[in-house]
Design a protein around this motif. Structure first.
Motif, PDB file in Angstrom:
ATOM      1  N   TYR A 168       0.822  -1.220   0.000  1.00 25.09           N
ATOM      2  CA  TYR A 168       0.000   0.000   0.000  1.00 25.09           C
ATOM      3  C   TYR A 168       0.853   1.266   0.000  1.00 25.09           C
ATOM      4  O   TYR A 168       0.480   2.280  -0.588  1.00 25.09           O
ATOM      5  CB  TYR A 168      -0.926   0.010   1.218  1.00 25.09           C
ATOM      6  CG  TYR A 168      -2.011  -1.034   1.176  1.00 25.09           C
ATOM      7  CD1 TYR A 168      -3.080  -0.939   0.288  1.00 25.09           C
ATOM      8  CD2 TYR A 168      -1.973  -2.139   2.025  1.00 25.09           C
ATOM      9  CE1 TYR A 168      -4.073  -1.902   0.249  1.00 25.09           C
ATOM     10  CE2 TYR A 168      -2.958  -3.098   1.997  1.00 25.09           C
ATOM     11  CZ  TYR A 168      -4.011  -2.985   1.108  1.00 25.09           C
ATOM     12  OH  TYR A 168      -4.989  -3.947   1.072  1.00 25.09           O
ATOM     13  N   SER A 169       1.998   1.209   0.670  1.00 21.09           N
ATOM     14  CA  SER A 169       2.848   2.399   0.776  1.00 21.09           C
ATOM     15  C   SER A 169       3.797   2.555  -0.408  1.00 21.09           C
ATOM     16  O   SER A 169       4.491   3.574  -0.516  1.00 21.09           O
ATOM     17  CB  SER A 169       3.661   2.342   2.068  1.00 21.09           C
ATOM     18  OG  SER A 169       4.598   1.279   2.023  1.00 21.09           O
ATOM     19  N   GLY A 170       3.860   1.528  -1.265  1.00 20.09           N
ATOM     20  CA  GLY A 170       4.717   1.609  -2.437  1.00 20.09           C
ATOM     21  C   GLY A 170       6.151   1.175  -2.204  1.00 20.09           C
ATOM     22  O   GLY A 170       7.029   1.447  -3.033  1.00 20.09           O
ATOM     23  N   ALA A 171       6.407   0.487  -1.092  1.00 24.65           N
ATOM     24  CA  ALA A 171       7.772  -0.006  -0.841  1.00 24.65           C
ATOM     25  C   ALA A 171       8.205  -0.966  -1.934  1.00 24.65           C
ATOM     26  O   ALA A 171       9.377  -0.999  -2.322  1.00 24.65           O
ATOM     27  CB  ALA A 171       7.844  -0.682   0.528  1.00 24.65           C
ATOM     28  N   PHE A 172       7.277  -1.774  -2.407  1.00 25.64           N
ATOM     29  CA  PHE A 172       7.470  -2.612  -3.588  1.00 25.64           C
ATOM     30  C   PHE A 172       6.087  -2.968  -4.120  1.00 25.64           C
ATOM     31  O   PHE A 172       5.073  -2.761  -3.443  1.00 25.64           O
ATOM     32  CB  PHE A 172       8.302  -3.875  -3.298  1.00 25.64           C
ATOM     33  CG  PHE A 172       7.803  -4.717  -2.154  1.00 25.64           C
ATOM     34  CD1 PHE A 172       6.722  -5.579  -2.306  1.00 25.64           C
ATOM     35  CD2 PHE A 172       8.419  -4.674  -0.910  1.00 25.64           C
ATOM     36  CE1 PHE A 172       6.270  -6.372  -1.262  1.00 25.64           C
ATOM     37  CE2 PHE A 172       7.984  -5.451   0.145  1.00 25.64           C
ATOM     38  CZ  PHE A 172       6.891  -6.306  -0.029  1.00 25.64           C
ATOM     39  N   THR A 173       6.048  -3.484  -5.328  1.00 28.67           N
ATOM     40  CA  THR A 173       4.766  -3.842  -5.934  1.00 28.67           C
ATOM     41  C   THR A 173       4.464  -5.312  -5.695  1.00 28.67           C
ATOM     42  O   THR A 173       5.359  -6.113  -5.396  1.00 28.67           O
ATOM     43  CB  THR A 173       4.771  -3.583  -7.449  1.00 28.67           C
ATOM     44  OG1 THR A 173       5.700  -4.492  -8.070  1.00 28.67           O
ATOM     45  CG2 THR A 173       5.168  -2.144  -7.763  1.00 28.67           C
ATOM     46  N   LEU A 174       3.199  -5.667  -5.841  1.00 22.04           N
ATOM     47  CA  LEU A 174       2.821  -7.073  -5.724  1.00 22.04           C
ATOM     48  C   LEU A 174       3.515  -7.896  -6.788  1.00 22.04           C
ATOM     49  O   LEU A 174       3.968  -9.016  -6.525  1.00 22.04           O
ATOM     50  CB  LEU A 174       1.304  -7.216  -5.836  1.00 22.04           C
ATOM     51  CG  LEU A 174       0.739  -8.636  -5.776  1.00 22.04           C
ATOM     52  CD1 LEU A 174       1.165  -9.346  -4.504  1.00 22.04           C
ATOM     53  CD2 LEU A 174      -0.781  -8.610  -5.885  1.00 22.04           C
ATOM     54  N   GLU A 175       3.626  -7.343  -7.994  1.00 28.28           N
ATOM     55  CA  GLU A 175       4.311  -8.064  -9.065  1.00 28.28           C
ATOM     56  C   GLU A 175       5.762  -8.372  -8.681  1.00 28.28           C
ATOM     57  O   GLU A 175       6.252  -9.483  -8.932  1.00 28.28           O
ATOM     58  CB  GLU A 175       4.288  -7.244 -10.366  1.00 28.28           C
ATOM     59  CG  GLU A 175       2.914  -7.080 -10.990  1.00 28.28           C
ATOM     60  CD  GLU A 175       2.235  -5.794 -10.542  1.00 28.28           C
ATOM     61  OE1 GLU A 175       1.417  -5.297 -11.313  1.00 28.28           O
ATOM     62  OE2 GLU A 175       2.512  -5.318  -9.420  1.00 28.28           O
ATOM     63  N   GLU A 176       6.429  -7.407  -8.077  1.00 24.86           N
ATOM     64  CA  GLU A 176       7.820  -7.630  -7.657  1.00 24.86           C
ATOM     65  C   GLU A 176       7.900  -8.713  -6.579  1.00 24.86           C
ATOM     66  O   GLU A 176       8.803  -9.551  -6.590  1.00 24.86           O
ATOM     67  CB  GLU A 176       8.410  -6.325  -7.146  1.00 24.86           C
ATOM     68  CG  GLU A 176       8.682  -5.301  -8.231  1.00 24.86           C
ATOM     69  CD  GLU A 176       9.090  -3.952  -7.690  1.00 24.86           C
ATOM     70  OE1 GLU A 176       9.834  -3.227  -8.394  1.00 24.86           O
ATOM     71  OE2 GLU A 176       8.662  -3.592  -6.558  1.00 24.86           O
ATOM     72  N   ALA A 177       6.940  -8.688  -5.647  1.00 20.70           N
ATOM     73  CA  ALA A 177       6.926  -9.687  -4.596  1.00 20.70           C
ATOM     74  C   ALA A 177       6.721 -11.081  -5.166  1.00 20.70           C
ATOM     75  O   ALA A 177       7.392 -12.045  -4.769  1.00 20.70           O
ATOM     76  CB  ALA A 177       5.823  -9.369  -3.591  1.00 20.70           C
ATOM     77  N   LEU A 178       5.792 -11.201  -6.093  1.00 18.31           N
ATOM     78  CA  LEU A 178       5.531 -12.496  -6.710  1.00 18.31           C
ATOM     79  C   LEU A 178       6.725 -12.998  -7.498  1.00 18.31           C
ATOM     80  O   LEU A 178       7.007 -14.189  -7.543  1.00 18.31           O
ATOM     81  CB  LEU A 178       4.292 -12.406  -7.620  1.00 18.31           C
ATOM     82  CG  LEU A 178       2.964 -12.144  -6.904  1.00 18.31           C
ATOM     83  CD1 LEU A 178       1.861 -11.830  -7.912  1.00 18.31           C
ATOM     84  CD2 LEU A 178       2.560 -13.353  -6.056  1.00 18.31           C
ATOM     85  N   GLN A 179       7.457 -12.087  -8.110  1.00 21.65           N
ATOM     86  CA  GLN A 179       8.639 -12.466  -8.874  1.00 21.65           C
ATOM     87  C   GLN A 179       9.735 -13.016  -7.956  1.00 21.65           C
ATOM     88  O   GLN A 179      10.415 -13.986  -8.291  1.00 21.65           O
ATOM     89  CB  GLN A 179       9.171 -11.255  -9.640  1.00 21.65           C
ATOM     90  CG  GLN A 179      10.344 -11.559 -10.584  1.00 21.65           C
ATOM     91  CD  GLN A 179       9.968 -12.522 -11.691  1.00 21.65           C
ATOM     92  OE1 GLN A 179       8.860 -12.461 -12.235  1.00 21.65           O
ATOM     93  NE2 GLN A 179      10.882 -13.425 -12.043  1.00 21.65           N
ATOM     94  N   VAL A 180       9.855 -12.430  -6.773  1.00 22.50           N
ATOM     95  CA  VAL A 180      10.889 -12.857  -5.822  1.00 22.50           C
ATOM     96  C   VAL A 180      10.696 -14.311  -5.395  1.00 22.50           C
ATOM     97  O   VAL A 180      11.675 -15.053  -5.216  1.00 22.50           O
ATOM     98  CB  VAL A 180      10.881 -11.930  -4.572  1.00 22.50           C
ATOM     99  CG1 VAL A 180      11.617 -12.590  -3.402  1.00 22.50           C
ATOM    100  CG2 VAL A 180      11.505 -10.599  -4.906  1.00 22.50           C
ATOM    101  N   ILE A 181       9.449 -14.724  -5.235  1.00 27.09           N
ATOM    102  CA  ILE A 181       9.223 -16.074  -4.685  1.00 27.09           C
ATOM    103  C   ILE A 181       9.046 -17.128  -5.781  1.00 27.09           C
ATOM    104  O   ILE A 181       8.787 -18.283  -5.474  1.00 27.09           O
ATOM    105  CB  ILE A 181       8.015 -16.073  -3.714  1.00 27.09           C
ATOM    106  CG1 ILE A 181       6.734 -15.535  -4.361  1.00 27.09           C
ATOM    107  CG2 ILE A 181       8.342 -15.253  -2.488  1.00 27.09           C
ATOM    108  CD1 ILE A 181       5.878 -16.537  -5.035  1.00 27.09           C
ATOM    109  N   CYS A 182       9.211 -16.752  -7.030  1.00 26.96           N
ATOM    110  CA  CYS A 182       9.085 -17.722  -8.129  1.00 26.96           C
ATOM    111  C   CYS A 182      10.220 -18.745  -8.078  1.00 26.96           C
ATOM    112  O   CYS A 182      11.345 -18.415  -7.714  1.00 26.96           O
ATOM    113  CB  CYS A 182       9.123 -17.015  -9.469  1.00 26.96           C
ATOM    114  SG  CYS A 182       7.618 -16.120  -9.870  1.00 26.96           S
TER     115      CYS A 182
END
Length: 242
Positions: free
Chosen positions: A228-242
């Motif tokens: 919500y605060s823009g620290a990272f995006t959901l897309e970036e988070a999903l990419q990290v755990i792939c």
């Protein structure tokens, strides 16, 4: 590892709290279904919802918002907050919620947890919220003299297989999760753990995933304020755990 974007509901709105304090609520949206749909569009297949009003009062307030999300957004949804009877568990499952999180009930009424697990199996999750290693209940408003890991062991004994583990001191603070406590909880109890509280950077997710890759039963991570605060995006988070 699974990323669970979070929607915390207060009076029908999407908010985030600091360390569970209702008076420290920041409103992000008055349209929860729209937020959920955005998470789906960004690649999520799951959603973590907390009824904050329910957590504090034990009475459901946000069912209309939950119903709207379930009806309009095809995500696997888990819901917690104020669920303290089997009737309430059944109500939410009938709404179309996939998994139910029991928190205060695990401390106050372990027989309820046992019966819920007997009836619904893996659809039942226990939420263990800890401050300085000790369990807190009633929406984190009350501390107990029960060690979080001891509660985890007890829940394992009644058939629970999965918990959400939150370090209250880290929640909403963007200071990083308590990885050591999360790892210890998984190792000590033999439960699958969904980490919650304080995730502030992609590096936090990388560290959790590294533990999971080394065999620690960290099944996922709940991410709220960081997105919500823009620290990272959901897309970036999903990419990290792939």
């Amino acid at each position: 590892m699974i990323i669970y974007p979070a929607i915390d509901l207060k009076d029908g709105k999407v908010v985030r709290l600091l360390q569970g304090r209702m008076e420290d609520a920041t409103v992000y949206s008055d349209n929860p279904a729209e937020v959920a749909a955005d998470f789906k569009d960004r690649g999520s297949k799951v959603l973590h919802i907390v009824d904050l009003n329910g957590a504090f009062s034990g009475k459901p307030v946000n069912d209309e918002a939950i119903r709207d999300i379930v009806k309009n957004v095809s995500l696997k949804i888990q819901v917690g907050g104020g669920i303290r009877t089997l009737a309430r568990v059944e109500e939410l499952l009938e709404l179309g919620v996939a998994r139910i999180i029991l928190g205060t009930a695990a401390v106050r009424d372990p027989e309820l947890v046992m019966e819920a697990v007997r009836r619904y199996g893996d659809q039942i999750i226990v939420g263990i919220d800890a401050k300085d290693g000790m369990v807190a209940v009633q929406g984190w408003a009350e501390s107990t003299d029960l060690k979080a890991e001891d509660l985890g062991k007890a829940m394992k004994q009644v058939g629970v297989s999965r918990i959400v583990f939150t370090d209250i001191s880290r929640d909403g603070m963007l200071g990083g999760p308590n990885i050591a406590s999360t790892v210890s909880m998984a190792e000590t109890t033999g439960l699958k753990v969904i980490a919650s509280g304080g995730i502030s950077a992609l590096d936090d997710l990388k560290k959790l995933k590294a533990e999971a890759d080394h065999g620690i039963a960290i099944e996922g991570a709940i991410v709220g304020k960081a997105i919500y605060s823009g620290a990272f995006t959901l897309e970036e988070a999903l990419q990290v755990i792939c």
